[in-house]
Write a protein that holds these residues in place. Sequence first.
Motif, short mmCIF file in Angstrom:
data_model
loop_
_atom_site.label_atom_id
_atom_site.label_comp_id
_atom_site.label_asym_id
_atom_site.label_seq_id
_atom_site.Cartn_x
_atom_site.Cartn_y
_atom_site.Cartn_z
N LYS A 87 -2.36 4.21 4.53
CA LYS A 87 -2.33 2.84 5.17
C LYS A 87 -3.72 2.47 5.58
O LYS A 87 -4.35 1.20 5.44
N ASP A 88 -4.26 3.31 6.43
CA ASP A 88 -5.53 3.25 6.91
C ASP A 88 -6.56 3.03 5.83
O ASP A 88 -7.70 1.97 6.00
N GLN A 105 -6.15 2.24 2.72
CA GLN A 105 -6.06 0.94 1.95
C GLN A 105 -6.68 -0.40 2.80
O GLN A 105 -7.49 -1.15 2.13
N ARG A 106 -6.44 -0.47 3.98
CA ARG A 106 -6.68 -1.54 4.96
C ARG A 106 -8.22 -1.40 4.96
O ARG A 106 -8.94 -2.35 4.62
N ASN A 107 -8.73 -0.47 4.92
CA ASN A 107 -10.40 -0.27 5.04
C ASN A 107 -11.01 -0.69 3.66
O ASN A 107 -12.08 -1.43 3.54
N TYR A 133 -9.59 -2.69 1.18
CA TYR A 133 -9.17 -4.20 1.06
C TYR A 133 -10.07 -5.03 2.10
O TYR A 133 -10.46 -6.20 1.69
N ASN A 134 -10.35 -4.40 3.12
CA ASN A 134 -11.41 -5.29 3.93
C ASN A 134 -12.85 -5.56 3.33
O ASN A 134 -13.34 -6.41 3.56
N GLN A 137 -12.63 -7.89 0.67
CA GLN A 137 -12.96 -9.29 1.09
C GLN A 137 -14.35 -9.81 1.32
O GLN A 137 -14.58 -11.11 1.69
N THR A 147 -3.90 -5.51 -6.23
CA THR A 147 -3.78 -5.48 -4.66
C THR A 147 -2.98 -4.48 -4.23
O THR A 147 -2.47 -4.54 -2.90
N ASP A 152 0.03 2.11 -3.10
CA ASP A 152 1.24 1.95 -2.55
C ASP A 152 2.08 2.89 -3.23
O ASP A 152 3.11 3.31 -2.86
#
Length: 405
Positions: free
Chosen positions: A364-365, A367-369, A371-372, A375, A386, A390
């Motif tokens: 999760k970390d 992925q967040r890194n 997709y940020n 952006q 996206t 997962d």
Amino acid sequence: MQAEGHSLKMYIEEKGCKEIGFGFCTKVTDWQKHTDWADLIIFDYTGYGEICEQLRNQGKRVIGGSKYTDLLEMDRNFGHQQLKLHKIKVLPSYEFANFQEAIRFIEKHPDAYVIKPSGETQEFKQLLFVGSDDEGLDVIRVLKAYEKSWGNDFGDFQLQKKVKGVEISIAAFFNGKQFIKPVNITFEHKKLFPKELGVSTGEMGTSMFWTHDSPLFDATLKKFEASLAKANFIGHIDINCIVNGNGIYPLEFTSRFGYPQIMIQRAGITEPMGDFFYKLASGQHFDIKVKKGFQVGVFIVVPPFPYEDKKTFKLFSKDAVVIFKKNNKEGIHPMHLKNINNEWLITGDTGIALLVSGTGLTMKDAQRNMYNRVQNVIVNNSYYRTDIGDRWLEDSDKLWSWGLL
């Protein structure tokens, strides 16, 4: 490697891709004129094994294939024979040279099958078809469609019996004598759309982690150590498998860098890449310095990806600018781009603009890194998946319960 202070020259053979890398590094039109200049020569594709062997015999440090590893990837039958020879079980597969022969076979032996092109045609990843009908009726319909559109130009292909399970890749670097640890465990996302919808693209993104100990590695690649040493292979090799409660079933080899695998691996390797490749090509034995946790990467693509259509590419994508909202390019890997006056412009002919990577202690970390970072990028008409990463949530539970992690 260039940013680390090394001198680098780049050669691209593919005619439609000659502009890629222009403005990022020195480009040359004939790589053979520069072999004496180079301390290290890297071939990043299959089919150059014989050339790699000749250069190694001349005393050059070379990362690339060998005749043996080229065959492992390019000739599916040879790859399967080698798996059997190394006492690794494989799924039943059958080779065909024409469509009618394959259709008659399915009618006699109804089952769920996968269509796998061989040789050069396997580069068209959207031609790979995974059937879901237990009678093979969907595969028959696709074979008839291919016969109409391709005729005799399709070449040889395989029908492989389909098995359900988790698709996973085991990858490692080889120094000519032995594998270098840690090994890399990879989960690919091949379909164009989220939730595995749409055509097969070859790749839309990947999640991965590094490990020193892997039952998957021990049961597959590790068994090839002596054969790879005999072939004096130096480089990266990957074996793609379907695994379930009944065992591990290898599907195919990739005896070169994987894409985008190598860029995401780079996000997890903490030592300078120039030093790493030089040590590997010199036959040194060492541990790769890597991050703990997970790495994940996603392709940002533009029309007509994953298809080839020069008119569409020229209309919508050629010379489109990659714009950054903030001047932070960490985790951004330029793919089919050129650099003109510090502007990144899309070139080539396939529409792969960027690979964006992320890392983290948890999936999760990471992925967040990632997709940020996505952006922060604006590319007109671009699209990306996206849901990269997962798969891990469910796949890891299954792999743990089967004793494969």
